[in-house]
Design a protein around this motif. Structure first.
Motif, PDB file in Angstrom:
ATOM      1  N   ASN A 153       0.832  -1.186   0.000  1.00 48.86           N
ATOM      2  CA  ASN A 153       0.000   0.000   0.000  1.00 48.86           C
ATOM      3  C   ASN A 153       0.870   1.240   0.000  1.00 48.86           C
ATOM      4  OD1 ASN A 153      -1.598   2.196   0.579  1.00 48.86           O
ATOM      5  ND2 ASN A 153      -3.159   0.786   1.307  1.00 48.86           N
ATOM      6  N   TYR A 233      -6.255  -5.878  -1.401  1.00 41.81           N
ATOM      7  CA  TYR A 233      -7.076  -4.851  -0.745  1.00 41.81           C
ATOM      8  C   TYR A 233      -8.481  -4.783  -1.337  1.00 41.81           C
ATOM      9  CZ  TYR A 233      -2.708  -3.199   1.259  1.00 41.81           C
ATOM     10  OH  TYR A 233      -1.523  -3.125   1.946  1.00 41.81           O
ATOM     11  N   SER A 252     -11.345  -2.131   1.827  1.00 42.36           N
ATOM     12  CA  SER A 252      -9.912  -1.841   1.650  1.00 42.36           C
ATOM     13  C   SER A 252      -9.356  -1.133   2.894  1.00 42.36           C
ATOM     14  CB  SER A 252      -9.679  -0.922   0.443  1.00 42.36           C
ATOM     15  OG  SER A 252     -10.313  -1.429  -0.677  1.00 42.36           O
ATOM     16  N   CYS A 255      -8.723  -3.613   5.486  1.00 40.54           N
ATOM     17  CA  CYS A 255      -7.484  -4.382   5.213  1.00 40.54           C
ATOM     18  C   CYS A 255      -6.291  -3.605   5.761  1.00 40.54           C
ATOM     19  CB  CYS A 255      -7.287  -4.578   3.716  1.00 40.54           C
ATOM     20  SG  CYS A 255      -8.440  -5.728   2.980  1.00 40.54           S
ATOM     21  N   LEU A 256      -6.270  -2.297   5.481  1.00 41.67           N
ATOM     22  CA  LEU A 256      -5.149  -1.475   5.929  1.00 41.67           C
ATOM     23  C   LEU A 256      -5.135  -1.354   7.451  1.00 41.67           C
ATOM     24  CD1 LEU A 256      -2.838   0.358   5.124  1.00 41.67           C
ATOM     25  CD2 LEU A 256      -4.460   2.206   4.778  1.00 41.67           C
ATOM     26  N   GLU A 259      -3.959  -4.483   9.003  1.00 40.25           N
ATOM     27  CA  GLU A 259      -2.513  -4.596   8.752  1.00 40.25           C
ATOM     28  C   GLU A 259      -1.720  -3.777   9.785  1.00 40.25           C
ATOM     29  OE1 GLU A 259      -2.285  -3.799   4.708  1.00 40.25           O
ATOM     30  OE2 GLU A 259      -0.134  -3.513   4.681  1.00 40.25           O
ATOM     31  N   ARG A 265      -0.278  -8.470   6.586  1.00 42.28           N
ATOM     32  CA  ARG A 265      -1.473  -8.400   5.736  1.00 42.28           C
ATOM     33  C   ARG A 265      -2.296  -9.657   5.879  1.00 42.28           C
ATOM     34  NH1 ARG A 265       0.240  -6.725  -0.200  1.00 42.28           N
ATOM     35  NH2 ARG A 265      -1.999  -6.881  -0.502  1.00 42.28           N
TER      36      ARG A 265
END
Ligand SMILES: Nc1ncnc2c1ncn2[C@@H]1O[C@H](COP(=O)(O)OP(=O)(O)OP(=O)(O)O)[C@@H](O)[C@H]1O
Length: 370
Positions: A153, A233, A252, A255-256, A259, A265
């Motif tokens: 990312n 993502y 998304s 996901c971040l 993380e 991830r």
């Protein structure tokens, strides 16, 4: 400072054969100076548009190389994003213009300040967008901190304090000297592949911005394909022929967020069938009525929709493994927040407004958000 004031400009160091691989590993792919969507050849010290002197490398993406340059007229540093030629590079300014016209507060969005074209040896025009200089992306910070994360990312960047440093030597003291290797072009000219700057932690500001609107769309716009890179993502409905929208952005974002919280991830493969399998392994079977709508490589796997299938590596167990030190209350807040963000049905997924009001999200932000 003008070029005349600086009679012996410092253009960094060409590395020896031992370090060449390291530089080439960090820089853009060499072949993109010869084939495919061609990068514009640059050497440190080049002056573009009669005012921007290239001083260092900031990064690269699939559609651009990004350079730190000194504006000799206004005496400030800028980031020059030099796009590949053609329409692939042109969506970004269009979308940026829409953002500038329609979004009231753009303070955390990276918008361009100026633009111009440069022409390469094939007489192809490359669009150059001029931005303020920001710091490293979250992904590259994680790599520096050597967590197990292999972030891809690159679109969330830290602020960086470099103001009032006018001379190149001092900048190089803070950012490292450009380490570079030559690329001999067919035209007989030379380009330099340069490893990007390394920003030490004490130069980072406590603020982030979003950049790269090259793939941004207005909600409701139909796109093909529905998913985009990096696929790790992407929300699962995008692999099932549904249009992207605000709810797929929430996936998304989650996901971040996971993380940052877990240090790795959750979904990390590079191909979509593998990503969908990973999602099912962690979150369980996909909605039955999605069966038959999978679109990408292969035909999909019927077991993804088997409602009796249980997650083989459930989210709860992952949280426990990654963060054994946290208490039960925090753990249940994290699980609750992630489960709402990773809800399969986009229409039932939490919206950004709901997330901000969510008790678990607020409890976590209370602990980490300051
Ligand atoms: N204003 C900036 N200041 C500092 N670094 C920047 C800036 N803009 C871009 N970068 C660096 O350059 C990298 C590539 O930029 P960006 O992701 O915008 O390029 P792209 O070609 O559009 O990429 P993609 O393939 O993801 O579409 C970023 O990851 C970041 O490290």
């Amino acid at each position: 400072m003008s070029l005349e004031d600086n009679p012996l400009p410092d253009y960094g160091d060409f590395v020896g054969s031992n370090d060449k691989f390291e530089v080439e590993d960090l820089a853009e792919p060499r072949e993109r100076y010869f084939q495919g969507l061609l990068y514009y050849p640059i050497c440190i010290g080049d002056v573009l548009d009669q005012r921007y002197r290239i001083e260092h490398k900031l990064g690269h993406g699939g559609y651009s190389t990004v350079w730190m340059a000194y504006n000799m007229q206004t005496k400030c540093d800028v980031a020059l994003k030099i796009h590949v030629p053609g329409s692939e590079g042109e969506n970004e300014p269009n979308m940026q213009n829409e953002i500038i016209l329609n979004v009231q507060d753009t303070s955390n969005l990276l918008t361009y300040k100026n633009s111009f074209y440069v022409r390469d040896y094939n007489s192809q025009n490359h669009l150059v967008l001029v931005f303020p200089v920001w710091g490293p992306s979250l992904g590259s910070c994680f790599r520096q901190m050597s967590t197990s994360a292999h972030l891809n990312n690159r679109n969330v960047m830290w602020g960086i304090c470099l103001s009032n440093i006018y001379d190149t030597d001092t900048k190089y003291k803070y950012l490292g000297r450009p380490q570079k290797s030559k690329v001999y072009l067919r035209s007989g000219s030379i380009a330099e592949m340069v490893a990007p700057i390394i920003v030490s932690k004490d130069l980072l500001r406590e603020t982030v911005c979003l950049d790269d609107f090259g793939h941004a769309i207005r909600p409701g716009t139909s796109v093909t394909p529905k998913f985009h890179s990096p696929v790790g993502y992407c929300a699962p409905e995008l692999f099932h022929d549904m249009e992207p929208g605000f709810s797929s952005d929430i996936w998304s974002y989650m996901c971040l967020c996971s993380e940052l919280y877990l240090g790795f991830r959750l979904f990390w493969s590079t191909g979509s069938p593998a990503i969908v399998s990973e999602i099912v392994d962690v979150l369980g079977s996909l909605p039955e009525h999605w069966k038959g709508y999978y679109r990408d490589l292969g035909t999909g796997d019927d077991s993804w929709y088997d409602q009796s299938r249980k997650p083989s590596d459930p989210l709860q167990a992952m949280i426990m493994r990654a963060r054994p030190e946290i208490g039960n209350t925090e753990r249940s807040h994290v699980l609750s927040m992630m489960s709402k963000g990773f809800c399969y049905l986009p229409e039932s997924r939490l919206s950004a407004e709901e997330l901000q009001q969510d008790a678990s999200f607020r409890a976590i932000m209370e602990i980490y958000g300051r």
